[in-house]
Design a protein around this motif. Structure first.
Motif, PDB file in Angstrom:
ATOM      1  N   ARG A 241       1.036   3.969  -2.673  1.00 25.59           N
ATOM      2  CA  ARG A 241       0.554   5.483  -2.425  1.00 25.59           C
ATOM      3  C   ARG A 241       1.928   6.227  -3.157  1.00 25.59           C
ATOM      4  O   ARG A 241       1.632   7.518  -3.710  1.00 25.59           O
ATOM      5  N   ASP A 242       2.964   5.936  -2.663  1.00 21.43           N
ATOM      6  CA  ASP A 242       4.129   6.868  -3.150  1.00 21.43           C
ATOM      7  C   ASP A 242       4.385   6.978  -4.541  1.00 21.43           C
ATOM      8  O   ASP A 242       4.677   7.949  -5.309  1.00 21.43           O
TER       9      ASP A 242
ATOM     10  N   GLU B 182       1.744   6.748  -6.710  1.00 20.98           N
ATOM     11  CA  GLU B 182       0.880   7.777  -7.169  1.00 20.98           C
ATOM     12  C   GLU B 182       1.297   9.141  -7.082  1.00 20.98           C
ATOM     13  O   GLU B 182       1.148  10.144  -8.002  1.00 20.98           O
ATOM     14  N   LYS B 183       2.212   9.518  -6.063  1.00 17.31           N
ATOM     15  CA  LYS B 183       2.603  10.921  -5.988  1.00 17.31           C
ATOM     16  C   LYS B 183       3.734  10.990  -7.119  1.00 17.31           C
ATOM     17  O   LYS B 183       3.479  12.118  -7.835  1.00 17.31           O
TER      18      LYS B 183
ATOM     19  N   ARG C 183      -3.499   7.333 -10.661  1.00 21.82           N
ATOM     20  CA  ARG C 183      -4.265   6.388  -9.841  1.00 21.82           C
ATOM     21  C   ARG C 183      -3.462   5.024  -9.862  1.00 21.82           C
ATOM     22  O   ARG C 183      -3.451   4.509 -11.147  1.00 21.82           O
TER      23      ARG C 183
ATOM     24  N   LYS D 194       0.736  -1.148  -0.013  1.00 19.62           N
ATOM     25  CA  LYS D 194       0.015  -0.013   0.216  1.00 19.62           C
ATOM     26  C   LYS D 194       0.700   1.407  -0.106  1.00 19.62           C
ATOM     27  O   LYS D 194       0.617   2.083  -0.766  1.00 19.62           O
ATOM     28  N   ASP D 195       1.854   1.245   0.637  1.00 17.41           N
ATOM     29  CA  ASP D 195       2.730   2.231   0.891  1.00 17.41           C
ATOM     30  C   ASP D 195       3.371   2.567  -0.513  1.00 17.41           C
ATOM     31  O   ASP D 195       3.493   3.682  -0.967  1.00 17.41           O
TER      32      ASP D 195
END
Ligand SMILES: Cc1ncc(C[n+]2csc(CCOP(=O)(O)OP(=O)(O)O)c2C)c(N)n1
Ligand SMILES: Cc1ncc(C[n+]2csc(CCOP(=O)(O)OP(=O)(O)O)c2C)c(N)n1
Ligand code: SF4
Ligand code: SF4
Ligand code: SF4
Ligand code: SF4
Ligand code: SF4
Ligand code: SF4
Ligand SMILES: [Mg+2]
Ligand SMILES: [Mg+2]
Lengths: 180, 304, 88, 383, 304, 383, 88, 180
Positions: free
Chosen positions: F237-238, F240-241, F246, F233-234
């Motif tokens: 998420r990173d 996506e940054k 998405r 998940k991390d």
């Protein structure tokens, strides 16, 4: 009856064979028998452990023996080691390859000079006394449920001819000479 | 290129610590001890399943004072290749890669990876210690088991001849191929040194005969004697191959003439694994040796 | 993050001197310091003393007998343990 | 006789014709014994001393394709090294049989018992069985040929022996008469095969199949597996006739019918679990056991029937799939439902005793009572 | 032992039926057609993943009129061993086993199984048709790709030399090793015949150079010309090895003297895979060939 | 750009240091492109042209042990041939990453799509992901290194690309800036490893471990896998940054929340299933989809949450385990329960289209209504 | 029990004559019956007629052009399909 | 907009490249594009199929194209084969490499002499006319959504220098010469 025996020796002394012989002998006597080696890196001279079970009911379990009724110590050097005696039930029996051996309160101790018996019967491999048949003879006697006839057949199945003779002699002599 | 090391050239420092799990009298353990003295601490060892993986004893301890990567049985030379690539990429070209595998792991299940690495000529040293059977699993025959030897899977004696991995490696035309014998540690050490210090990059292969007391069935103290007899009878030839040509080394140099060689029987008769042989078998094996030398002596002529 | 590497130590397989059935005994007087015993000992259990003479480390010596065999001056003999010195 | 030797005798008595094998601890006794049988003429077969397990299975497959009954044995890394050929045998319907002495996978190296190795091949199109004892190893070695070669199935069969506790443990083993075995097994005729290399009637095995036909070929194997249950039951029933001994079919139910807690196990330690069940009953706890003798086809219905009455079920996995859990528990989850406790035990050769199983059963009861069985328990894990 | 077959000796019967999936001009298809004419219908073929597995087209049809067992890429010689064992046991010793594998399946991923079978000296014929790359997967380099050739994994030309499987097989001392070239079908046929009719049991190995139009990048009709040039330039040497000695065969017999050999350039320049080479590369490759002959000519002397 | 090339670019952009690979259809484009990158100096790494897949993985493992970021790619038989080393990497915690172009296993030979190959390695201690598109293949190639090397995990990662429909299908792919990727990934330092061969600080990897210690070593990998969810998940998420796009985490839910029928799929044909869901909704059927992006760790809870509201769930397996069934269905059974329909579809390269998924969803609804979902349906099977 | 073997048949990969871009045309008058074309045809699409002269089987001939190349009497020429006879 | 195109040709004509070029061109024009080869045993001269999709929404599906809006026939020989036309929608478009071609009622047929264009631009490999760029040009024109500029860049990305010039010439000439 449910008997658990653990054998301690060193690589080259025939510990696993001995436990198999005991199980086989018990079976021939009408019991159920099982022999369980503990398998590690087996090197000549290095510690080796095996176990055997004898029972009047079929033996279903397959684990090692952790709380033996009897231990069989092939090598004097080991007698004093903690792990050799570990788990031996109070009042249990120790059969030791030794000339003589101090009584220990908690256990019944039997001694047999298996090395001498082996040497005198020429049971040597590369300078090693192969004491397994002698130890089997002594143990059979102490257990009290294995006859000399059965011992003979167990020995003869494994070694033919003259080698069989010598092993048999060692077995039977230890059967006679073991004392507690 | 024939400098021979002496005892004095070997460091007193030990890189395999005492108290390991080798059998008493193990020539493989002896040779590894010598090898690491020659190569020193900047060596990464790659070890497949074999006696040498067992010799290391149990986690969390190890007798080895150099990094050791134990790998799957078939993968030694491939793992070596990966290590070499990584070390070069990371700029650590001073660190050597030493593959150390048994005859089973070299002549049989590891041969493909070795051949691939040889074709790519990976920059590493590969030592096959040859105890002529699968010893770690209890003496089954390998491709390198000699004809007629008893193993637990050739109880009446092996029918086929010993596979010659050094000759196979020579067919790969790598920079350096040599044979050695554990009973001649200084000859072995010298070859390792040569392999290490060769100016050409590439795979250097040494095939080391390594007598094994329990597997060959002789008493532990006879390890050196048995190894010496392997060479003196001509059963095992010490040589090097590089620049397209062969050199005999050590005592083998003197053995081209048949009369200088000890009778093969001297070697066979002190080992239990040949105990079942009859006189005619011994003679037939003696003929093999003689023929082998004859063939070999012709190759000696060829130096490009 | 945990390393799962085994660390170098003597006696990784225990006190292998216990495996011994014969004990090498060195007669330093006979020794000519050729160091062949040192060279050939598979275990590395022969070390050099200060004086340059070899010394056997009994904790780990497995008693293979190679040192005795290779010694040119017969300075090492193998004693059956039973008859020899008491083991540690 | 050890479990390993029992297998070798079974293979001999079943008149296997081609044995191709590569040594690996703790399987070596099997192949050493077979090599000896062949060299000493106690068996008519050939023994091919291949240079790897991959080649062992390849040789067996080709031998089958040429009409010969074939056998191999391996363990752990040998099994993985031959994995490609295991699938080849399964997807190609070659009725090879194989003994797998179950051993922990490396790294680090371990030679002791664990079931992850054999279970890792569970998608390969093989029937998979597990033996509890040396006697069952002998019986299974023979039954495996019958099952594999049954015309309704014609798929390979592998069977597991727990490292050391079955493979090396010497126990009583009754052997059969050779002629009884002959009558029991299909004739040594190539006609039993789906793939037969016959110069009189040449065909090509294995050339390309396009997307238009492949799924149907796969489905025909699925159908064979649908028949496997019956094939196994028949094989067991007929074996009972020739041996005069009771045999276990797909699963063994031990004191299950009235049990409040049922353990599900496979392989050697099932015996320890049975002893534990007896002890527990002595202590007033109604414990029972289901032992999987067969893992493929997975006897889901049989198991879910067997555990119907239990308050709580403890699946004991001697195997692990990271990111998933114990494999048997995972596979049975849907059939046992909310009362299933998952135990992972005996990994890496850690021994399991009747005491352990007593503990497991009690723990399961406790979890069942608390109403939360979701946690996977690693039994016997040290600090 | 040097009878050479003629066209008349080849049966008109075809054992590979037309309408198969080989590329136009495929030398491997040609050679297989010839081979089965020599060996006849009592032959079981073992085929690993390769162009030859694709040439068979789609189930439920096949062009092959002998039984064919397609096997996994690495398993050819092992499967062959199993087939031989079964046939012997079943008393069908009249049925031959022919392993037919590509260079990738022989020199690389199948080498170990082949080496094992060689050491056990399994009684079968093994033909490696060598198109010098992984063609079935689209021309990646193999161990047998020659130095400097373009492949999709050596886009600037391969750095290492071609691995010589025949020499590796000779190091195994099997009864018969030969090279052949698809452009000389009668030489190939004669060698197959010899291999088949040898009185000694064991592994017979033939390494067949097999030009490949798409992989080597030349027009389909040039297959025979390219193959002939491989031999005439000395890039590929036709020989046999048995009884411990070498024989040159066919046109190679005449090429010991350098001046009789066509310049290597003639061979290289008609193939796209060498299209990127500069003059000095050509010279360096020519030197390789010359050196190879020199080395080889020394071996010719050795016949035990 | 094709999915295969997308992987190659991802591996290049992630600065992989050692690539060792062996060609196999349909993976070849990946390794050909990487070989070209290296030869043309577009990548600093080494490319080892190994002689087999077993060696490819062995080389990657040793490269990791010497501190180098490593990568390989394979498919079907290549995967099986390296299986021993796949377990080696997983059980030894070597953070290799690998692309697997999913292909039907032989025999008979087939080069077309199926997922049985990658799933057959699901016990090996690897994180397993599946890519739906070329874009996701690129993204996953990069994320895989991050996940593998995360200090909380340090395990290898493999990701599947459906043969041809992802591997060879050319689609739009956004590439990242090299420097963004550098910031995103852990530094190229040996310290990230659990096994590091350092002559300054020598240690031995892999020597024997007895029954007294092995289970704890295995348990430490289990614990790492317990952290894998968060690690993934991390990483997502990173990513996506840095990408501004998405990303899907463990599972993708598509029109799930109000769906009466939910399909569960993985890989390329999930897109076809989404189109089918849209069509069905146009026709008044509330269909939805859960796509598994991650298969190990198996996102059981996430899935069971996602399908909670559905009347019926259709698990679509493009894989098969004989004697067991579709693998995903089997693994999810316990978490979906009695409303789960099992579909086996698209084996052996049989194509799946939106029409197929419409049919599957409708069939599931029908079965759900009849109240019997027990039968496994082989979708699209011919006569 | 179902055999899963493929059975030998011509055209296992279809009418491969369709693959052709050039068509071999044989001038039987020029032919000396050496049969090299037959020997070298990879497809086996050259057969012997009754008279002993070779004949090309166009259904499967892939048009590789080898026969034309190896013919010592130049009895075979390759015609571009476009300009040549109509294909079946 | 959602367009499905299927291309039919023979090994060596560059069918897959053509479908990739079409998808790429569409993407450059702001659409979404996808190219899907059907992979078999690809032999020079043997039938080859590929498909492409062009859409104004992201393309999610990954199956082959079974009901194309447009087919592109690289090789005259194939025109009459059933499987080539299979699934072509009624009113769909066929773009054929041919000098002239009969109208077919159910479809709109366009022809272009791609072989001639390829030959005249020297686009030959081993005696083969490589007609893919010409076919791409013709198709682009017929589809009506791809500009010459985009075509140029798609060609230039693939072939550098003089080879690029020739391919571009072939593409643009076919773009001009295709007629329906
Ligand atoms: C794939 C695989 N097959 C078999 C084994 C079992 N095995 C471990 S060591 C060994 C024998 C090694 O023989 P060799 O390489 O000669 O070394 P030695 O033990 O003789 O020193 C075998 C067969 C294994 N670990 N992996
Ligand atoms: C284990 C495994 N790895 C890779 C492949 C993919 N593969 C199939 S054929 C082939 C190339 C074969 O090369 P070669 O043996 O030289 O035969 P050729 O195709 O050149 O005729 C490869 C890499 C495979 N089938 N199996
Ligand atoms: S079996 Fe032989 S090689 Fe292995 S440790 Fe013992 S002596 Fe050494
Ligand atoms: S071998 Fe003998 S003489 Fe030489 S150093 Fe050792 S003990 Fe002294
Ligand atoms: S007996 Fe063996 S182990 Fe002991 S010191 Fe001598 S050589 Fe070393
Ligand atoms: S690629 Fe080469 S070897 Fe393979 S079929 Fe085509 S021509 Fe023959
Ligand atoms: S090669 Fe020419 S001359 Fe010879 S048979 Fe053929 S056509 Fe006639
Ligand atoms: S063109 Fe080629 S395939 Fe056709 S007949 Fe001539 S050689 Fe045979
Ligand atoms: Mg060995
Ligand atoms: Mg090839």
């Amino acid at each position: 009856m449910f008997l658990e025996i653990r054998l301690h020796g060193r690589g080259g002394q025939g510990v696993v064979t001995a436990s198999e012989m005991l199980a086989e002998a018990a079976i021939l006597e009408g019991y159920h028998g099982q022999s369980i080696p503990y398998f590690g890196a087996e090197r000549r001279g290095a510690p080796v452990v095996a176990s055997a079970r004898i029972s009047d009911k079929p033996i279903r379990r397959h684990g090692q023996v952790y709380t033996p009724d009897t231990i069989c110590v092939f090598d004097t050097m080991f007698v004093l080691r903690k792990d050799v005696r570990e788990g031996l039930k109070e009042g249990g029996t120790a059969i030791v390859n030794h000339k003589k051996f101090p009584k220990i309160d908690k256990f019944r101790v039997y001694v047999v000079d298996a090395t001498k018996i082996a040497v005198e019967n020429g049971l040597m491999v590369a300078g090693w006394a192969v004491v397994n048949t002698a130890m089997v003879g002594a143990t059979a006697k102490v257990l009290g449920i294995i006859s000399k006839e059965v011992l003979e057949s167990v020995v003869r199945r494994r070694w033919r001819g003259e080698l069989g003779d010598r092993n048999l002699r060692a077995t039977l002599r230890a059967f006679e000479e073991v004392r507690g | 290129m024939s400098s021979v090391l002496t005892i004095k050239d070997l460091t007193e420092e030990e890189f395999t610590l005492p108290g390991n799990a080798a059998c008493p009298g193990c020539a493989a353990a002896l040779s590894l001890r010598i090898a690491l003295k020659v190569l020193g601490p900047k060596t990464i060892m790659i070890v497949p399943a074999s006696c040498i993986s067992v010799i290391q004893g149990y986690y969390p301890k190890t007798p080895c004072r150099v990094p050791v990567l134990n790998v799957a049985f078939a993968s030694t030379a491939a793992a070596g290749s990966g290590a070499v690539a990584a070390l070069e990429l990371k700029g650590k070209s001073g660190v050597k890669v030493l593959c150390w595998a048994g005859d089973g792991g070299t002549a049989d299940i590891g041969l493909q990876a070795l051949s691939g690495a040889a074709e790519r000529n990976e920059n590493m040293i590969y030592v096959c210690y040859d105890n002529e059977a699968y010893m770690n699993t209890g003496t089954q025959r390998s491709g390198a088991t000699p004809r007629a030897a008893f193993t637990t899977t050739t109880v009446t004696g092996k029918l086929e001849r010993k596979k010659s991995v050094p000759e196979i490696m020579i067919a790969h035309r790598i920079p350096y191929v040599a044979t050695a014998c554990a009973a001649f540690p200084l000859d072995f050490a010298s070859k390792l040194k040569r392999a290490e210090s060769m100016p050409v990059r590439g795979l250097k292969y040494i095939h080391l005969l390594s007598p094994c007391p329990p597997g060959w069935r002789f008493p532990a103290e006879k390890t050196v004697e048995v190894g010496k007899l392997a060479v003196m009878t001509g059963m095992w030839i010490l040589y090097e191959w590089y620049d397209g040509g062969y050199n005999l080394t050590g005592p083998s140099k003197a053995l081209l003439e048949k009369s200088r060689r000890r009778p093969l029987k001297d070697y066979l008769s002190i080992q239990g694994r040949f105990g079942h042989l009859k006189e005619e078998d011994l003679e037939s094996l003696q003929r093999d040796v003689d023929e082998h030398w004859e063939e070999f002596s012709k190759k000696l002529g060829i130096r490009a | 993050m945990k390393s799962i590497l085994s660390k170098p130590s003597e006696g990784a397989s225990g006190l292998t001197g216990m495996w011994r059935i014969k004990r090498p005994i060195m007669d330093t007087d006979k020794c000519n310091m050729c160091m062949l015993c040192w060279l050939y000992c598979p275990e590395g259990t022969i070390t050099k003393r200060a004086g340059g003479k070899p010394r056997i480390v009994y904790e780990y010596c497995k008693g293979c007998g190679i040192c005795a065999e290779v010694c040119p001056s017969k300075a090492i003999i193998m004693l059956r343990r039973e008859k020899g010195a008491v083991d540690r | 006789m050890t479990g390993n030797h029992a297998v070798a005798y079974g293979v001999r008595d079943a008149s296997a014709e081609v044995v191709a094998a590569y040594p690996i601890t703790p399987q070596t006794q099997i192949v050493e014994k077979l090599a000896e049988f062949v060299e000493k003429g106690e068996m008519r077969g050939r023994y091919i001393r291949v240079e790897s397990e991959h080649s062992a299975m390849a040789a067996c497959i080709a031998a089958e394709a040429c009409g010969a009954r074939s056998f191999t044995a391996t363990s752990s890394h040998g099994l993985l090294y031959m994995s490609e050929m295991i699938f080849w045998a399964g997807l190609g319907s070659f009725p090879v049989t194989m003994a797998v002495v179950t051993r922990t996978l490396a790294p680090p190296w371990s030679i002791w018992n664990e079931h992850t190795d054999i279970l890792s091949q569970r998608d390969a199109g093989w029937v998979i069985m597990m033996c509890e004892s040396a006697q069952e190893a002998y019986d299974t070695a023979i039954q495996a040929f019958r099952i594999a070669e049954d015309e309704r199935l014609v798929q390979p069969v592998m069977y597991g022996l727990d490292a050391f506790s079955v493979s090396h443990t010497a126990e009583e083993v009754d052997l059969l008469e050779k002629k009884d075995v002959e009558g029991y097994l299909p004739p040594l005729e190539p006609s039993r095969l789906r793939v037969y290399m016959d110069p009189e009637n040449p065909g090509t095995f294995g050339n390309l199949v396009g997307p238009d036909r492949m799924m149907e070929i796969r489905h025909s194997i699925k159908e064979a597996f649908d028949r496997a249950r019956v094939v196994i039951k028949d094989a067991v029933r007929d074996y009972e006739k020739i041996s005069g001994r009771r045999q276990v079919g797909l699963i063994e139910e031990y004191r299950c019918s009235d049990a409040e807690v049922v353990m599900i196990t496979t392989g050697a330690s099932s015996g320890d679990a049975k002893d534990a069940a007896d002890y527990l009953r002595d202590e007033g706890v109604r414990a029972g056991l289901v032992r999987l003798r067969v893992i493929r086809p997975l006897p889901r219905e049989e198991i879910s029937d067997a555990v119907k009455g239990a308050k709580v079920v403890a699946v004991v996995d001697r195997d692990y799939s990271f990111g998933y859990g114990g494999i048997l528990a995972g596979e049975l989850e849907g059939y046992i439902g909310k009362k299933m406790c998952r135990f992972v035990a005996g990994l890496g050769g850690r021994d399991l005793t009747p005491e352990d199983f007593k503990g497991i059963a009690m723990k399961a009861l406790e979890m069942g009572e608390k109403g939360d069985v979701s946690k996977e328990i690693w039994w016997g894990l040290k600090g």
